[in-house]
Structure formats: structure tokens, C-alpha cells
Design a protein around this motif. Structure first.
Motif, PDB file in Angstrom:
ATOM      1  N   ASP A  16      -0.835   3.222   8.891  1.00 38.98           N
ATOM      2  CA  ASP A  16       0.089   4.014   8.071  1.00 38.98           C
ATOM      3  C   ASP A  16       1.320   3.225   7.623  1.00 38.98           C
ATOM      4  O   ASP A  16       2.452   3.650   7.829  1.00 38.98           O
ATOM      5  N   GLU A  17       1.088   2.052   7.051  1.00 40.25           N
ATOM      6  CA  GLU A  17       2.161   1.260   6.451  1.00 40.25           C
ATOM      7  C   GLU A  17       1.774   1.017   5.001  1.00 40.25           C
ATOM      8  O   GLU A  17       0.650   0.590   4.713  1.00 40.25           O
ATOM      9  N   ARG A  18       2.721   1.257   4.099  1.00 42.85           N
ATOM     10  CA  ARG A  18       2.418   1.159   2.667  1.00 42.85           C
ATOM     11  C   ARG A  18       1.880  -0.223   2.284  1.00 42.85           C
ATOM     12  O   ARG A  18       0.909  -0.351   1.548  1.00 42.85           O
ATOM     13  N   ILE A  19       2.485  -1.259   2.840  1.00 40.57           N
ATOM     14  CA  ILE A  19       2.073  -2.615   2.486  1.00 40.57           C
ATOM     15  C   ILE A  19       0.641  -2.882   2.958  1.00 40.57           C
ATOM     16  O   ILE A  19      -0.132  -3.563   2.292  1.00 40.57           O
ATOM     17  N   CYS A  20       0.281  -2.304   4.094  1.00 38.38           N
ATOM     18  CA  CYS A  20      -1.082  -2.471   4.621  1.00 38.38           C
ATOM     19  C   CYS A  20      -2.080  -1.788   3.692  1.00 38.38           C
ATOM     20  O   CYS A  20      -3.115  -2.361   3.336  1.00 38.38           O
ATOM     21  N   THR A  21      -1.769  -0.567   3.298  1.00 38.97           N
ATOM     22  CA  THR A  21      -2.675   0.176   2.418  1.00 38.97           C
ATOM     23  C   THR A  21      -2.864  -0.571   1.100  1.00 38.97           C
ATOM     24  O   THR A  21      -3.981  -0.736   0.608  1.00 38.97           O
ATOM     25  N   ARG A  22      -1.768  -1.062   0.539  1.00 36.73           N
ATOM     26  CA  ARG A  22      -1.852  -1.710  -0.770  1.00 36.73           C
ATOM     27  C   ARG A  22      -2.630  -3.023  -0.686  1.00 36.73           C
ATOM     28  O   ARG A  22      -3.468  -3.319  -1.537  1.00 36.73           O
ATOM     29  N   LYS A  23      -2.354  -3.810   0.341  1.00 40.28           N
ATOM     30  CA  LYS A  23      -3.053  -5.090   0.449  1.00 40.28           C
ATOM     31  C   LYS A  23      -4.542  -4.875   0.739  1.00 40.28           C
ATOM     32  O   LYS A  23      -5.386  -5.611   0.252  1.00 40.28           O
ATOM     33  N   TYR A  24      -4.844  -3.835   1.533  1.00 35.17           N
ATOM     34  CA  TYR A  24      -6.233  -3.548   1.828  1.00 35.17           C
ATOM     35  C   TYR A  24      -6.973  -3.113   0.547  1.00 35.17           C
ATOM     36  O   TYR A  24      -8.056  -3.622   0.237  1.00 35.17           O
ATOM     37  N   ALA A  25      -6.370  -2.180  -0.191  1.00 33.76           N
ATOM     38  CA  ALA A  25      -7.008  -1.691  -1.415  1.00 33.76           C
ATOM     39  C   ALA A  25      -7.227  -2.839  -2.397  1.00 33.76           C
ATOM     40  O   ALA A  25      -8.277  -2.941  -3.042  1.00 33.76           O
ATOM     41  N   ARG A  26      -6.238  -3.714  -2.489  1.00 29.44           N
ATOM     42  CA  ARG A  26      -6.358  -4.837  -3.427  1.00 29.44           C
ATOM     43  C   ARG A  26      -7.479  -5.789  -3.006  1.00 29.44           C
ATOM     44  O   ARG A  26      -8.237  -6.277  -3.835  1.00 29.44           O
TER      45      ARG A  26
END
Ligand code: SF4
Length: 361
Positions: free
Chosen positions: A76-86
Motif C-alpha cells: 500500500d505505497e503509491r510508488i510501489c503500485t506505480r512502479k509495479y504497474a509500469r
């Protein structure tokens, strides 16, 4: 479960295949291979910007995708979600491009492939993106939605050819926009609401991802600018700026993201870039604010060593690159060099140049 679903697990058909298999998530998260591959997807995305090589088992590869989404949700960290999706989107579009190339070269085998029409239809883009003899035309609303998060001046609407409500893009650029569509699909709905019955067995993996994230976050909290201790690649890019050389987009992105990550604000970076008259202040401010997340939904981090190498930006490697940081990340190099220094050796460039005049590191 088809191999095609494992290659593109974000497709509606892949989700249906998982549902039809009536997989019980509480049992799935006890399958070692699935959880290991899911963890690799997430940590690889954070460290390398890549979800790693596919598992040899189609079932493990496909089912690790929903488990990875659970892991990302628990972190639940925004940077984690974004890097994973990318990273998921990057892998998918690389495979898609390679498959199209193979088909065009008539190397096609019996492997089931995803057609462009299928991908456009999947994202309801079939009527918004049309092909002509020179490339593609994209409805302006769709273009703005997909290109808003893509870094680079060439993606600004003001720099595009626009006619009759459509933006012209080249063939290669279509893949970039499709990658954005995929990243948005992967990130959609995250973080999921995860019940305790799923969270508890995944505590070890969640902690591993958090530790990986903490290592990266630590470096971003450095807030110390000592150019003599920059990694060789970043020193070379600064030198190029100082010598007035034109930098490719990826190089300018790399150095700007590095400088923001070590604590430089937009005005300080502009001071540095204005040494080179080819950097207009307005454009530099736009790019820097975008990378810093001031005018975009993303706070960009500098590329990993692997990405720097692939763009030819990894130059002058030294022993620290090879023996200490294991060619992992330029920020790790910089953090190591700062840790090795005595306190009085670390004179911040901003303190030395705090008179408001344009200064050179
Ligand atoms: S190995 Fe990494 S830190 Fe060293 S020069 Fe290459 S990109 Fe920079």
C-alpha cells in the motif's frame, strides 16, 4: 489456462480463465512457486523496473499475477503500485512488439498471438485510434488521457500535429500509448481490500517488499548535493550539460530525476541547466516539475543501472559500480560514497553556491 493469458494477465479473458478455474486465493497463497514468482514480480519492478523472466509453468505465471496485486495492495505505497504497474505494462508491450515483429518476418509458429485489433478492442480504443499510410491518428481526448503520464517534450500536445480533433503519431509511438493503457489497467482498483486470511500468510513477502522499498526510499531522503561523489554516469551527464552538449531525452530524464532524488529543487536544477544556453528556462522548469511530480501524478525515480546500460548512459564504470553496488542503482552508488566520507568532507553544493547566482558544480 492458455499461454497467451500468462503473457497478458491483465486481459479480461485472462481474468475469466482464472475465475473459471475456480482458484481459491487462500489456497493459492500457500503455493510456494506462485508466491515466489509474485514476490519476484513486485521486487523486480521496484529494483530493476522489470517483473523478471516468466516462470516455465503457464499456471504459475498466470496465477502469480493476482497474488502480486495482493502483495502490492498490502504494501500500500503509491510508488510501489506505480512502479509495479509500469513494469507489468513494459513486459507486456515488449512481448507484444516482439510477437508482431516475428509475425511480420513470417517467423510465426503456432504460438497464439495477440493481434493489435484485439489489444485496441480490449481497451475500447478501436474507434479512437485509426491507421493511415504514415502511422496512426488518435482522437485528441484519448491522446491526452494516455500521453499525460509519458515523459518527454515530444508528447506535449503543443508539439504534435493535430487535425480534425486527431493527433498524428508514428507507428513506434503507438506502443508507448498502449503501454500507458496497460499500466492504467494494471493499477486500476489497487490497493485491493485484502482480508486478514490472505494478509497473514503473506507477512514475510510483504516485509521483503517493504524492505526493498525502504532501501530505495532511504536514498531518496539523502538531501545532500556533493557532485564529486556522484556516480560516473551522472558525472558524465553533468559534464555534458556544462559543455553545452545536447542530451537525448532519456539522458536528460536520468540526470534530472537523479538530481531531484538527492534533494535539489526545481530552481536549483534550473541554475545548473541554465549554464547551457540550449536549455530554455520555461522548458526546463516544465520538465523538472513534471519529473518531481509537481505537475504530474508521478514522482519519477532515476533509472536503474540496467536501464542506464540499455540506453548507453552507463559510462566510466568503476570498482564501486562493479564490486560494491553490483551495478544495481546510481542512487546506491551515491549513498555509498556519502557513507564513506567524513562529515567535514561533505560540503553541499547549494551551500557553496547560495548567493543566487548561476553556479556550476
Ligand atoms: S554501473 Fe550504475 S552507477 Fe555505475 S556508471 Fe553504470 S549506471 Fe552509473
Amino acid at each position: 489456462m492458455k499461454a497467451l493469458h500468462a503473457r497478458y494477465p491483465f486481459l479480461a479473458a485472462a481474468r475469466e480463465a482464472v475465475e473459471e478455474a475456480e482458484v481459491d486465493l487462500t489456497e493459492l497463497i500457500r503455493e510456494e512457486a506462485v508466491v515466489a514468482r509474485a514476490t519476484e514480480r513486485v521486487t523486480g519492478a521496484l529494483c530493476e523496473g522489470s517483473i523478471g523472466d516468466p516462470h516455465r509453468s503457464t499456471r504459475v505465471e498466470l496465477l502469480s499475477y493476482p497474488v502480486a496485486r495482493v502483495l502490492v495492495s498490502l504494501v500500500d505505497e503509491r510508488i510501489c503500485t506505480r512502479k509495479y504497474a509500469r513494469a507489468e505494462a513494459n513486459r507486456a508491450i515488449s512481448q507484444f512488439g516482439a510477437a508482431r515483429g516475428a509475425a511480420a518476418d513470417l517467423k510465426s509458429d503456432r504460438t497464439e498471438r495477440l493481434a493489435l485489433a484485439d489489444l485496441l478492442s480490449e481497451f475500447d480504443l478501436a474507434s479512437a485510434i485509426t491507421e493511415d499510410e504514415t502511422g496512426y491518428r488518435v482522437a485528441v481526448g484519448t491522446y491526452l488521457t494516455l500521453a499525460s503520464d509519458v515523459w518527454g517534450d515530444q508528447w506535449r500536445l503543443v508539439n504534435r500535429t493535430l487535425a480534425d480533433g486527431e493527433v498524428f503519431i508514428e507507428r513506434a509511438e503507438l506502443h508507448t500509448l498502449l503501454e500507458e493503457a496497460i499500466a492504467q489497467r494494471v493499477a486500476r482498483g489497487l490497493p485491493l481490500s485484502v482480508p486478514e486470511a490472505l494478509a497473514e500468510p503473506l507477512e514475510t513477502e510483504v516485509e521483503a517488499v517493504r524492505e526493498t522499498l525502504a532501501d530505495l526510499d532511504l536514498t531518496r531522503e539523502i538531501d545532500t548535493v556533493v557532485p564529486e561523489r556522484f556516480p560516473p554516469c551522472m558525472k558524465a551527464l553533468v559534464d555534458s550539460i556544462q559543455q553545452g552538449e545536447h542530451l537525448a531525452h532519456h539522458s536528460r530524464f536520468a540526470i534530472t530525476a537523479f538530481l531531484t532524488s538527492i534533494g535539489m529543487n526545481t530552481d536549483e536544477i534550473i541554475d545548473l541547466y541554465m549554464v547551457n544556453s540550449s536549455f530554455g528556462e520555461e522548458m526546463t522548469r516544465y520538465q523538472t516539475d513534471h519529473i518531481r511530480g509537481e505537475t504530474s501524478p508521478t514522482e519519477y525515480t532515476p533509472p536503474s543501472c540496467a536501464t542506464m546500460q540499455s540506453y548507453g548512459d552507463c559510462v566510466n564504470k568503476d570498482d564501486i559500480c562493479e564490486d560494491v553496488i553490483d551495478e544495481s542503482h546510481p542512487l546506491n552508488y551515491y549513498e555509498h560514497r556519502l557513507e564513506q566520507a567524513d562529515e567535514d568532507e561533505l560540503v553541499d553544493w547549494r551551500e557553496e553556491n547560495g548567493d543566487g547566482e548561476t553556479a556550476q558544480p
